[in-house]
Design an enzyme around this catalytic site. Sequence first.
Site, PDB file in Angstrom:
ATOM      1  N   HIS A  86       0.879  -1.170   0.000  1.00 16.57           N
ATOM      2  CA  HIS A  86       0.000   0.000   0.000  1.00 16.57           C
ATOM      3  C   HIS A  86       0.920   1.224   0.000  1.00 16.57           C
ATOM      4  CE1 HIS A  86      -2.349  -3.000   2.351  1.00 16.57           C
ATOM      5  NE2 HIS A  86      -3.433  -2.423   1.885  1.00 16.57           N
TER       6      HIS A  86
ATOM      7  N   ASP B 100       2.261   2.004   3.431  1.00 10.54           N
ATOM      8  CA  ASP B 100       3.181   1.045   4.067  1.00 10.54           C
ATOM      9  C   ASP B 100       4.614   1.489   3.887  1.00 10.54           C
ATOM     10  OD1 ASP B 100       0.947  -0.614   4.229  1.00 10.54           O
ATOM     11  OD2 ASP B 100       1.521  -1.769   2.445  1.00 10.54           O
TER      12      ASP B 100
HETATM   13  C1  XUL Z   1      -7.411  -6.692   4.505  1.00 10.29           C
HETATM   14  C2  XUL Z   1      -6.668  -7.112   3.303  1.00 10.29           C
HETATM   15  C3  XUL Z   1      -5.840  -6.063   2.663  1.00 10.29           C
HETATM   16  C4  XUL Z   1      -5.827  -6.104   1.177  1.00 10.29           C
HETATM   17  C5  XUL Z   1      -5.050  -4.968   0.553  1.00 10.29           C
HETATM   18  O1  XUL Z   1      -8.090  -7.713   5.130  1.00 10.29           O
HETATM   19  O2  XUL Z   1      -6.702  -8.256   2.907  1.00 10.29           O
HETATM   20  O3  XUL Z   1      -4.559  -6.192   3.168  1.00 10.29           O
HETATM   21  O4  XUL Z   1      -5.287  -7.294   0.705  1.00 10.29           O
HETATM   22  O5  XUL Z   1      -5.527  -3.743   0.918  1.00 10.29           O
END
Ligand code: XUL
Length: 437
Positions: A100, A103
């Site tokens: 993300h 992150d």
């Molecule tokens: C949350 C989840 C996230 C997504 C990416 O449960 O799985 O980490 O994969 O935003």
Amino acid sequence: MAAFHEIPKIPFEGPDSKNPLSFRHYDENEVVEGKTMKEQFRFSVAYWHTMRGTGADPFGPGTMLRPWEGPEDTVENAANRVRVAFEFSEKLGAPFFCFHDRDVAPEAATLAETNKNLDAVVKVIREEMDRTGIRLLWGTANLFSHPRYMHGAATSCNADAFAHAAAQVKKALEVTQELGGDGYVFWGGREGYQTWWNTDMKRELDHLAAFMHMAVDYAKEIGFTGQFYFEPKPKEPTKHQYDFDAAACINFLRAYGLTDHVKLNLETNHATLAGHNVEHELDYAGYQGFLGSVDANTGDLLLGWDTDQFPTDVYLAAKIMLAFLKYGGLAPGGVNFDAKLRRESFEPVDLFHAHIGGMDCFAKGLKVAAQIRADGELARMLDERYASWNAGVGAEIETGKHDFKTLEKYMLEKGDAEPNRSGRQELFENIVNRYVF
Ligand code: XUL
Ligand code: CO
């Protein structure tokens, strides 16, 4: 200084190895069904868990020992963390990563400053990608942690939250493209609601669709050709997540004209939370052409929430790989370990144990799946179960030669249906077990 200097590159040593820092089944060069294991899985390390997971839970703060972390979340510290992340993935032999935006780089007081931070860290990511050859499976934006997104992002009642999210995804798409990412994920985060009383559902879903169309349009404008994915999850953090399961997501994509642009990223424990098995989700998405990528993890049925544990169940991995092989493999998706260490596993070496276990589990699962497919016995039994559709009235129905009136005539003449045959569930299960042990 290297963060994992005492850990060698993880070797493949074969099934008899007792070395905990070796693979027993994952040999990246072994060819299964015409592709090397490296190509079949496209294993990916999830930056948010592996590099940012602190071990915090609702009852206490983080426990993770991460000697490379500085006292403050500065850009310099973030850049150093990137180098550690790539050292980790290189030693592990995972060819991809996912992240993300938030992150990798710290959020600042304004969007402009935050974007500057992101650019500075992305520069280091680019250098490390070039150095190691490790690639980006998919990028995404965190549209759920900051308090501005408390009511959601694209589905927020606050139009400015929508606008901020749009600006964030615009930037995240640019960064994903800059890093040569193979895809981009939308996970709903807080796109859902807690109470029907304060929610205009149609308006929120219309907004979510408009948001996704803006992303698709912008990708086109900048020439980003990666695959978009929508990731279902039924609950947590909100009570009613709009992207509940594969069926709900596919229905949303169809209703809003997004089917040409978006596939699904299916996560094992999200399926469980929705009351499904992941193989159900994979097959449901697969037969309609929406099978994209997988977030590999597992839940704990005794805890019941999104525990994001590393996968260790060979049956589960075999089912996942069977589904993917059935629909032509994973690429451009992959197996992303959206999984985190237990709070009690706080030492850096535990990161290796967790990922090695997950990769070995999938490698063994792939071998089981490939053998099941090569032997063909289960496929024959499945076909036999549907034999009444291969000829006679069944084949005629499938080819559109009947209607209610002709079928009534057929049955009036025949008197009653043929007797049923046993479903042989236990035999099916016993045969699957032959491949596992
Ligand atoms: C949350 C989840 C996230 C997504 C990416 O449960 O799985 O980490 O994969 O935003
Ligand atoms: Co996920």
